[in-house]
Design a protein around this motif. Sequence first.
Motif, PDB file in Angstrom:
ATOM      1  N   MET A   1       0.816  -1.185   0.000  1.00  0.00           N
ATOM      2  CA  MET A   1       0.000   0.000   0.000  1.00  0.00           C
ATOM      3  C   MET A   1       0.867   1.260   0.000  1.00  0.00           C
ATOM      4  O   MET A   1       0.523   2.233  -0.663  1.00  0.00           O
ATOM      5  N   ASN A   2       1.987   1.230   0.746  1.00  0.00           N
ATOM      6  CA  ASN A   2       2.901   2.361   0.757  1.00  0.00           C
ATOM      7  C   ASN A   2       3.470   2.637  -0.631  1.00  0.00           C
ATOM      8  O   ASN A   2       3.718   3.777  -0.993  1.00  0.00           O
ATOM      9  N   THR A   3       3.699   1.594  -1.402  1.00  0.00           N
ATOM     10  CA  THR A   3       4.232   1.739  -2.760  1.00  0.00           C
ATOM     11  C   THR A   3       3.267   2.531  -3.628  1.00  0.00           C
ATOM     12  O   THR A   3       3.678   3.368  -4.433  1.00  0.00           O
ATOM     13  N   VAL A   4       1.978   2.289  -3.467  1.00  0.00           N
ATOM     14  CA  VAL A   4       0.966   3.006  -4.254  1.00  0.00           C
ATOM     15  C   VAL A   4       0.991   4.493  -3.877  1.00  0.00           C
ATOM     16  O   VAL A   4       0.942   5.363  -4.760  1.00  0.00           O
ATOM     17  N   TYR A   5       1.080   4.796  -2.581  1.00  0.00           N
ATOM     18  CA  TYR A   5       1.137   6.190  -2.144  1.00  0.00           C
ATOM     19  C   TYR A   5       2.380   6.899  -2.698  1.00  0.00           C
ATOM     20  O   TYR A   5       2.323   8.050  -3.130  1.00  0.00           O
ATOM     21  N   ILE A   6       3.496   6.216  -2.642  1.00  0.00           N
ATOM     22  CA  ILE A   6       4.739   6.790  -3.151  1.00  0.00           C
ATOM     23  C   ILE A   6       4.629   7.034  -4.655  1.00  0.00           C
ATOM     24  O   ILE A   6       5.026   8.087  -5.165  1.00  0.00           O
ATOM     25  N   PHE A   7       4.080   6.071  -5.380  1.00  0.00           N
ATOM     26  CA  PHE A   7       3.914   6.206  -6.830  1.00  0.00           C
ATOM     27  C   PHE A   7       2.985   7.381  -7.171  1.00  0.00           C
ATOM     28  O   PHE A   7       3.289   8.192  -8.040  1.00  0.00           O
ATOM     29  N   VAL A   8       1.861   7.501  -6.485  1.00  0.00           N
ATOM     30  CA  VAL A   8       0.910   8.591  -6.731  1.00  0.00           C
ATOM     31  C   VAL A   8       1.554   9.939  -6.396  1.00  0.00           C
ATOM     32  O   VAL A   8       1.392  10.919  -7.143  1.00  0.00           O
ATOM     33  N   ALA A   9       2.297  10.002  -5.295  1.00  0.00           N
ATOM     34  CA  ALA A   9       2.965  11.245  -4.914  1.00  0.00           C
ATOM     35  C   ALA A   9       4.018  11.632  -5.956  1.00  0.00           C
ATOM     36  O   ALA A   9       4.117  12.801  -6.349  1.00  0.00           O
ATOM     37  N   ALA A  10       4.797  10.667  -6.414  1.00  0.00           N
ATOM     38  CA  ALA A  10       5.822  10.940  -7.432  1.00  0.00           C
ATOM     39  C   ALA A  10       5.174  11.395  -8.737  1.00  0.00           C
ATOM     40  O   ALA A  10       5.657  12.322  -9.402  1.00  0.00           O
ATOM     41  N   LEU A  11       4.086  10.750  -9.092  1.00  0.00           N
ATOM     42  CA  LEU A  11       3.360  11.124 -10.309  1.00  0.00           C
ATOM     43  C   LEU A  11       2.811  12.548 -10.176  1.00  0.00           C
ATOM     44  O   LEU A  11       2.892  13.343 -11.114  1.00  0.00           O
ATOM     45  N   GLY A  12       2.298  12.903  -9.021  1.00  0.00           N
ATOM     46  CA  GLY A  12       1.792  14.257  -8.779  1.00  0.00           C
ATOM     47  C   GLY A  12       2.886  15.302  -8.902  1.00  0.00           C
ATOM     48  O   GLY A  12       2.694  16.365  -9.501  1.00  0.00           O
ATOM     49  N   VAL A  13       4.046  15.020  -8.327  1.00  0.00           N
ATOM     50  CA  VAL A  13       5.180  15.939  -8.421  1.00  0.00           C
ATOM     51  C   VAL A  13       5.609  16.093  -9.888  1.00  0.00           C
ATOM     52  O   VAL A  13       5.891  17.207 -10.351  1.00  0.00           O
ATOM     53  N   ALA A  14       5.643  15.005 -10.628  1.00  0.00           N
ATOM     54  CA  ALA A  14       6.031  15.059 -12.040  1.00  0.00           C
ATOM     55  C   ALA A  14       5.031  15.882 -12.850  1.00  0.00           C
ATOM     56  O   ALA A  14       5.429  16.682 -13.713  1.00  0.00           O
ATOM     57  N   VAL A  15       3.758  15.741 -12.598  1.00  0.00           N
ATOM     58  CA  VAL A  15       2.727  16.499 -13.314  1.00  0.00           C
ATOM     59  C   VAL A  15       2.866  17.992 -12.999  1.00  0.00           C
ATOM     60  O   VAL A  15       2.806  18.845 -13.900  1.00  0.00           O
ATOM     61  N   ILE A  16       3.074  18.330 -11.741  1.00  0.00           N
ATOM     62  CA  ILE A  16       3.226  19.738 -11.341  1.00  0.00           C
ATOM     63  C   ILE A  16       4.491  20.333 -11.970  1.00  0.00           C
ATOM     64  O   ILE A  16       4.473  21.463 -12.488  1.00  0.00           O
ATOM     65  N   ALA A  17       5.597  19.593 -11.968  1.00  0.00           N
ATOM     66  CA  ALA A  17       6.835  20.072 -12.581  1.00  0.00           C
ATOM     67  C   ALA A  17       6.649  20.273 -14.085  1.00  0.00           C
ATOM     68  O   ALA A  17       7.113  21.269 -14.657  1.00  0.00           O
ATOM     69  N   ASN A  18       5.961  19.337 -14.733  1.00  0.00           N
ATOM     70  CA  ASN A  18       5.695  19.448 -16.165  1.00  0.00           C
ATOM     71  C   ASN A  18       4.834  20.686 -16.452  1.00  0.00           C
ATOM     72  O   ASN A  18       5.103  21.435 -17.389  1.00  0.00           O
ATOM     73  N   PHE A  19       3.829  20.923 -15.644  1.00  0.00           N
ATOM     74  CA  PHE A  19       2.970  22.087 -15.818  1.00  0.00           C
ATOM     75  C   PHE A  19       3.772  23.381 -15.654  1.00  0.00           C
ATOM     76  O   PHE A  19       3.647  24.310 -16.451  1.00  0.00           O
ATOM     77  N   ALA A  20       4.625  23.435 -14.619  1.00  0.00           N
ATOM     78  CA  ALA A  20       5.428  24.639 -14.375  1.00  0.00           C
ATOM     79  C   ALA A  20       6.399  24.891 -15.533  1.00  0.00           C
ATOM     80  O   ALA A  20       6.554  26.031 -15.992  1.00  0.00           O
ATOM     81  N   LEU A  21       7.031  23.850 -16.021  1.00  0.00           N
ATOM     82  CA  LEU A  21       7.959  23.988 -17.142  1.00  0.00           C
ATOM     83  C   LEU A  21       7.222  24.442 -18.408  1.00  0.00           C
ATOM     84  O   LEU A  21       7.686  25.332 -19.120  1.00  0.00           O
ATOM     85  N   THR A  22       6.071  23.863 -18.678  1.00  0.00           N
ATOM     86  CA  THR A  22       5.275  24.240 -19.845  1.00  0.00           C
ATOM     87  C   THR A  22       4.841  25.700 -19.751  1.00  0.00           C
ATOM     88  O   THR A  22       4.901  26.440 -20.738  1.00  0.00           O
ATOM     89  N   ALA A  23       4.418  26.153 -18.577  1.00  0.00           N
ATOM     90  CA  ALA A  23       4.004  27.539 -18.387  1.00  0.00           C
ATOM     91  C   ALA A  23       5.180  28.481 -18.616  1.00  0.00           C
ATOM     92  O   ALA A  23       5.036  29.536 -19.249  1.00  0.00           O
ATOM     93  N   HIS A  24       6.365  28.107 -18.125  1.00  0.00           N
ATOM     94  CA  HIS A  24       7.553  28.930 -18.324  1.00  0.00           C
ATOM     95  C   HIS A  24       7.920  29.032 -19.808  1.00  0.00           C
ATOM     96  O   HIS A  24       8.207  30.121 -20.321  1.00  0.00           O
ATOM     97  N   VAL A  25       7.911  27.919 -20.507  1.00  0.00           N
ATOM     98  CA  VAL A  25       8.232  27.910 -21.936  1.00  0.00           C
ATOM     99  C   VAL A  25       7.214  28.739 -22.709  1.00  0.00           C
ATOM    100  O   VAL A  25       7.563  29.534 -23.590  1.00  0.00           O
ATOM    101  N   ALA A  26       5.933  28.593 -22.383  1.00  0.00           N
ATOM    102  CA  ALA A  26       4.885  29.354 -23.077  1.00  0.00           C
ATOM    103  C   ALA A  26       5.054  30.856 -22.837  1.00  0.00           C
ATOM    104  O   ALA A  26       4.913  31.657 -23.761  1.00  0.00           O
TER     105      ALA A  26
END
Length: 192
Positions: A1-26
């Motif tokens: 169960m901890n693995t799922v939480y870690i995976f979801v948290a990592a995925l969330g961080v990656a999505v937020i970083a991708n959004f921030a990078l895309t906004a900066h480039v735009a």
Amino acid sequence: MNTVYIFVAALGVAVIANFALTAHVAATLSAKMSALEHRTVDQADDSLLPVGTEIPGFSTRTVDGEPVRSWEFDRPTVLGFFMVGRVPCETTLPDFCEAAETLRVEGAEVIAVVCHESRHPGGPIADPAVKALAARLGTVARVVLERDGDAVTTAFKMTVFPAFYRVSTRNGRLRVTGTASAPPSFSGLEWA
């Protein structure tokens, strides 16, 4: 169960970083495009023909069908070059019209060259943007419609818009006697 939480948290961080990078480039791309859109000839390197340049002969017609022949210029002439849809051309238009009215009163010929890329089936004058610009300029100048590579734009080696030239004929040759790119440099078009 901890693995799922870690995976979801990592995925969330990656999505937020991708959004921030895309906004900066735009935002960066938008700023660079805006700077290019608002570039005037003053910011271009040596885009205007220098004073004294001999202009090759050209012949064309106004939107009203009147001939415009360089070898028939018998008085000081100002040519304003505008590109349809360019912000710098739109912002210089009121100042050019005001200067053109004064120059006409002083005896100068004023010709406005409206450059376009219209492929309107009814011809360029049927294109609403071309028609509006030609109508506005037609109140103070004889108006010529041209595409890149037509007679007048070729004679003046046009690459950047807007641009303004004062020309006169000396010894049967048409020469540049003044240039301006945008306000406040219209003073270069005034007659002594």
